[in-house]
Design a protein around this motif. Structure first.
Motif, PDB file in Angstrom:
ATOM      1  N   GLY A  69      15.184  10.124  88.544  1.00 50.85           N
ATOM      2  CA  GLY A  69      16.331  10.730  89.225  1.00 50.85           C
ATOM      3  C   GLY A  69      15.915  11.787  90.249  1.00 50.85           C
ATOM      4  O   GLY A  69      16.744  12.291  90.995  1.00 50.85           O
ATOM      5  N   PHE A  70      14.612  12.096  90.280  1.00 51.71           N
ATOM      6  CA  PHE A  70      14.110  13.145  91.176  1.00 51.71           C
ATOM      7  C   PHE A  70      14.442  12.831  92.651  1.00 51.71           C
ATOM      8  O   PHE A  70      14.958  13.693  93.378  1.00 51.71           O
ATOM      9  N   LEU A  71      14.184  11.596  93.082  1.00 46.93           N
ATOM     10  CA  LEU A  71      14.386  11.295  94.503  1.00 46.93           C
ATOM     11  C   LEU A  71      15.861  11.349  94.880  1.00 46.93           C
ATOM     12  O   LEU A  71      16.226  11.940  95.906  1.00 46.93           O
ATOM     13  N   ASP A  72      16.719  10.791  94.036  1.00 52.76           N
ATOM     14  CA  ASP A  72      18.162  10.841  94.338  1.00 52.76           C
ATOM     15  C   ASP A  72      18.628  12.283  94.440  1.00 52.76           C
ATOM     16  O   ASP A  72      19.424  12.633  95.310  1.00 52.76           O
ATOM     17  N   ARG A  73      18.142  13.115  93.536  1.00 58.28           N
ATOM     18  CA  ARG A  73      18.554  14.527  93.563  1.00 58.28           C
ATOM     19  C   ARG A  73      18.062  15.191  94.864  1.00 58.28           C
ATOM     20  O   ARG A  73      18.799  15.952  95.497  1.00 58.28           O
ATOM     21  N   MET A  74      16.819  14.890  95.259  1.00 61.52           N
ATOM     22  CA  MET A  74      16.288  15.468  96.500  1.00 61.52           C
ATOM     23  C   MET A  74      17.152  15.048  97.699  1.00 61.52           C
ATOM     24  O   MET A  74      17.520  15.878  98.538  1.00 61.52           O
ATOM     25  N   TYR A  75      17.496  13.754  97.751  1.00 60.96           N
ATOM     26  CA  TYR A  75      18.296  13.293  98.895  1.00 60.96           C
ATOM     27  C   TYR A  75      19.695  13.915  98.833  1.00 60.96           C
ATOM     28  O   TYR A  75      20.260  14.276  99.867  1.00 60.96           O
ATOM     29  N   ALA A  76      20.236  14.060  97.620  1.00 57.07           N
ATOM     30  CA  ALA A  76      21.565  14.682  97.483  1.00 57.07           C
ATOM     31  C   ALA A  76      21.535  16.137  97.956  1.00 57.07           C
ATOM     32  O   ALA A  76      22.531  16.667  98.451  1.00 57.07           O
ATOM     33  N   GLU A  77      20.374  16.787  97.820  1.00 56.17           N
ATOM     34  CA  GLU A  77      20.239  18.196  98.238  1.00 56.17           C
ATOM     35  C   GLU A  77      19.910  18.307  99.727  1.00 56.17           C
ATOM     36  O   GLU A  77      19.693  19.397 100.231  1.00 56.17           O
ATOM     37  N   GLY A  78      19.764  17.151 100.409  1.00 55.27           N
ATOM     38  CA  GLY A  78      19.558  17.201 101.863  1.00 55.27           C
ATOM     39  C   GLY A  78      18.170  16.818 102.336  1.00 55.27           C
ATOM     40  O   GLY A  78      17.887  16.878 103.541  1.00 55.27           O
ATOM     41  N   ALA A  79      17.268  16.443 101.409  1.00 54.99           N
ATOM     42  CA  ALA A  79      15.939  15.984 101.846  1.00 54.99           C
ATOM     43  C   ALA A  79      16.090  14.684 102.637  1.00 54.99           C
ATOM     44  O   ALA A  79      17.038  13.925 102.410  1.00 54.99           O
ATOM     45  N   HIS A  80      15.166  14.423 103.541  1.00 50.93           N
ATOM     46  CA  HIS A  80      15.225  13.212 104.372  1.00 50.93           C
ATOM     47  C   HIS A  80      14.243  12.164 103.850  1.00 50.93           C
ATOM     48  O   HIS A  80      13.106  12.494 103.512  1.00 50.93           O
ATOM     49  N   HIS A  81      14.708  10.907 103.826  1.00 54.77           N
ATOM     50  CA  HIS A  81      13.840   9.777 103.505  1.00 54.77           C
ATOM     51  C   HIS A  81      13.328   9.246 104.841  1.00 54.77           C
ATOM     52  O   HIS A  81      14.119   8.837 105.685  1.00 54.77           O
ATOM     53  N   VAL A  82      12.020   9.293 105.034  1.00 53.66           N
ATOM     54  CA  VAL A  82      11.450   8.949 106.343  1.00 53.66           C
ATOM     55  C   VAL A  82      10.588   7.703 106.188  1.00 53.66           C
ATOM     56  O   VAL A  82       9.568   7.746 105.485  1.00 53.66           O
ATOM     57  N   ASN A  83      10.995   6.617 106.816  1.00 55.42           N
ATOM     58  CA  ASN A  83      10.206   5.393 106.708  1.00 55.42           C
ATOM     59  C   ASN A  83       8.883   5.561 107.466  1.00 55.42           C
ATOM     60  O   ASN A  83       8.838   6.163 108.533  1.00 55.42           O
ATOM     61  N   ALA A  84       7.812   5.017 106.866  1.00 57.82           N
ATOM     62  CA  ALA A  84       6.507   5.119 107.526  1.00 57.82           C
ATOM     63  C   ALA A  84       5.947   3.718 107.765  1.00 57.82           C
ATOM     64  O   ALA A  84       5.817   2.953 106.820  1.00 57.82           O
ATOM     65  N   PRO A  85       5.682   3.397 109.038  1.00 56.11           N
ATOM     66  CA  PRO A  85       5.719   4.273 110.210  1.00 56.11           C
ATOM     67  C   PRO A  85       7.006   4.174 111.043  1.00 56.11           C
ATOM     68  O   PRO A  85       7.047   4.728 112.153  1.00 56.11           O
ATOM     69  N   GLY A  86       8.065   3.552 110.489  1.00 56.88           N
ATOM     70  CA  GLY A  86       9.271   3.325 111.302  1.00 56.88           C
ATOM     71  C   GLY A  86       9.885   4.598 111.866  1.00 56.88           C
ATOM     72  O   GLY A  86      10.380   4.622 112.990  1.00 56.88           O
ATOM     73  N   ASP A  87       9.870   5.676 111.068  1.00 59.31           N
ATOM     74  CA  ASP A  87      10.474   6.934 111.521  1.00 59.31           C
ATOM     75  C   ASP A  87       9.414   7.997 111.806  1.00 59.31           C
ATOM     76  O   ASP A  87       9.665   9.195 111.674  1.00 59.31           O
ATOM     77  N   LEU A  88       8.222   7.520 112.158  1.00 59.54           N
ATOM     78  CA  LEU A  88       7.135   8.461 112.475  1.00 59.54           C
ATOM     79  C   LEU A  88       6.764   8.350 113.943  1.00 59.54           C
ATOM     80  O   LEU A  88       6.479   7.253 114.427  1.00 59.54           O
ATOM     81  N   VAL A  89       6.748   9.474 114.625  1.00 57.75           N
ATOM     82  CA  VAL A  89       6.276   9.508 116.009  1.00 57.75           C
ATOM     83  C   VAL A  89       4.929  10.235 115.932  1.00 57.75           C
ATOM     84  O   VAL A  89       4.869  11.453 115.840  1.00 57.75           O
ATOM     85  N   THR A  90       3.864   9.448 115.866  1.00 62.69           N
ATOM     86  CA  THR A  90       2.556  10.004 115.530  1.00 62.69           C
ATOM     87  C   THR A  90       1.531   9.800 116.620  1.00 62.69           C
ATOM     88  O   THR A  90       1.364   8.680 117.117  1.00 62.69           O
ATOM     89  N   MET A  91       0.806  10.857 116.927  1.00 64.45           N
ATOM     90  CA  MET A  91      -0.329  10.736 117.847  1.00 64.45           C
ATOM     91  C   MET A  91      -1.613  10.870 117.046  1.00 64.45           C
ATOM     92  O   MET A  91      -1.842  11.874 116.381  1.00 64.45           O
TER      93      MET A  91
END
Ligand code: FAD
Length: 448
Positions: A69-91
């Motif tokens: 339940g840790f991840l659901d709680r984190m997202y409920a508290e406003g943490a962002h789920h960031v797909n890698a590398p879909g949501d990564l702008v990396t140099m």
């Protein structure tokens, strides 16, 4: 009397250890020196919480298995789920393309992550978290640790786990018991971190990617990089970092100048210029790679060290919390199989070995690094890693393997799978991108 484990330190490693061991002992007592806050606040014992903290998918999945339940709680508290590398702008050696991948990052403040963990773990009646309770010494002898001296006297224990972080005094306490000296290794690129938190422009407060610029050790100058992390409350935490000789100043002017003029691309400066600063600029130099070779010592039975107190890494690689989670998981596994604490300690050292090779293998190529000099073999390894990175730009299988390893979801050996090696042998097709791959919509929302 039932069985008891005492955990020294109520940081992230302490919490994952308590979560992992609560099913194996009747009682888990966590001794924490600080007064623990009742919410997501930065505290004295974890000053690094002022800086960007990434939880990589390999660690996130282990924490979820230990604390369902840790991840659901984190997202409920406003943490962002960031797909890698879909949501990564990396140099890296140039900008990497964005494609949806199978890994992810959890982006939040470190204070939120610690609070959610502590709150969830402390709800278990088998776990007692004692605030303002420093451990003063280990009790026992060179053969066996039997407890800890805390503020209320001796607390006997079947197992003591030290998770007191980089500054742990366990090596000194073990020497006092006659167990010998633990050898330390330090490899230090002299990296300085500076961080500021911003309110993101309104339209960019959700669904905004992580922007990451890694330092380039090929340049004949100190390494300079930075990361912009979206976090809860529509905020961005932006950490900038430079190795010895290229350190950013921990002042508003020094910070802004570094973001705008000293990095390989001005995107970081352009983004923060459109955001509203919420905090001062905070600095730290607690960034060396440091490990204690408990695996070489006849550690007394009944004692295990885990987390930063065993191995702490240059934080730009974002792996410390996840390695702690993997280590706690393995500790539970070894004990469940009837193994000794010495076997568990050696297993923990093995977990830290790959990330240590990776972090120090990168850091050793920066100018004026202390504690190591690259050999010919090291330079050959780097040449191979470079070819792999350039190949990953256009060959998804290679990028996936690199990400899975970096995010501690798969062992280092998965980068050597035959298909991956074949792709690396074939080599790059397209060069890296010339500009950061933000979408038109993301640029518009950020006000660029
Ligand atoms: C600037 C920075 C940025 C980082 N960024 C990342 C990142 O992006 N991703 C990532 O995964 N990792 C990151 N890390 C690493 C991460 O912070 C640690 O790996 C993680 O916090 C696990 O540490 P720990 O719990 O072992 O130690 P700590 O976090 O140092 O916690 C130790 C705890 O022990 C307590 N303590 C100390 N002595 C005693 C005593 N005698 N008795 C009782 N309690 C005691 C302290 O008060 C503290 O609460 C970063 C580290 C730094 C320095």
């Amino acid at each position: 009397m039932g069985t008891r484990v005492v955990v020294i330190g109520g940081g992230l490693a302490g919490m994952v250890t308590a979560a992992a061991l609560r099913s194996r002992f009747d009682e888990v007592v966590v001794l924490e020196r600080d007064k623990l806050p009742d919410g997501a606040e930065v505290r004295k014992g974890v000053p690094q919480a002022r800086h960007a903290h990434l939880l990589v998918s390999g660690g996130a999945r282990v924490i979820e298995s230990l604390v369902p339940g840790f991840l659901d709680r984190m997202y409920a508290e406003g943490a962002h789920h960031v797909n890698a590398p879909g949501d990564l702008v990396t140099m890296v050696m140039g900008w990497m393309p964005r494609r949806r991948g199978s890994q992810f990052l959890v982006a939040s403040s470190r204070a939120l992550l610690d609070w959610v963990m502590r709150d969830m773990v402390s709800r278990d009646p088998r776990v007692q978290i004692r605030s303002e309770s420093p451990a003063h010494e280990l009790i026992g002898d060179a053969k066996r640790v039997r407890g800890v001296r805390g503020p209320d006297g001796v607390l006997e224990a079947d197992l003591v786990v030290d998770t007191a972080g980089r500054g742990s005094r366990a090596p000194k306490w073990l020497a006092e018991l006659g167990a010998g000296d633990v050898r330390t290794e330090v490899i230090d690129s002299g990296l300085a971190y500076v961080t500021r938190v911003f309110q993101a422009p309104e339209a960019a407060r959700t669904r905004f990617p992580i922007i990451s610029m890694q330092a380039d050790s090929h340049l004949p100058e100190p390494g300079r990089g930075g990361v912009l992390l979206p976090m809860e409350g529509g905020r961005w935490i932006v950490t900038l970092a430079g190795t010895r000789g290229g350190e950013p100043l921990a002042t508003v002017d020094g910070y802004t100048d570094f973001a705008t003029n000293r990095l390989r691309h001005p995107i970081m400066g352009e983004l923060i210029a459109r955001a509203e600063p919420l905090t001062d600029v905070y600095g730290t130099r607690t960034t060396s790679n440091q490990r204690y070779r408990y695996d070489e010592l006849d550690v007394p039975e009944g004692f295990v060290a885990l987390g930063d107190s065993v191995a702490a890494f240059n934080p730009v690689y974002g792996q410390g919390m996840s390695i702690s989670a993997h280590s706690a998981f393995v500790l539970r596994g070894v004990l469940a199989d009837g193994g000794s604490t010495r076997q568990a300690q050696r297993a923990i050292s093995r977990i830290t070995a790959g990330p240590w090779e990776m972090a120090t293998g990168m850091d050793m190529h920066f100018p004026d690094v202390r504690g190591v000099q690259p050999t010919r073999l090291d330079r050959m390894r780097r040449a191979f890693a470079d070819r792999m990175t350039l190949t990953a730009v256009s060959r998804q299988r290679v990028y996936e393997a690199m990400n899975a390893t970096y995010m501690l979801a798969k062992p280092m050996s998965s980068m050597m799978a035959p298909g991956v090696l074949l792709d690396v042998l074939r080599g790059p097709i397209d060069p890296p991108l010339a500009e950061p791959p933000l979408t038109v919509d993301e640029r518009r929302r950020a006000g660029l």
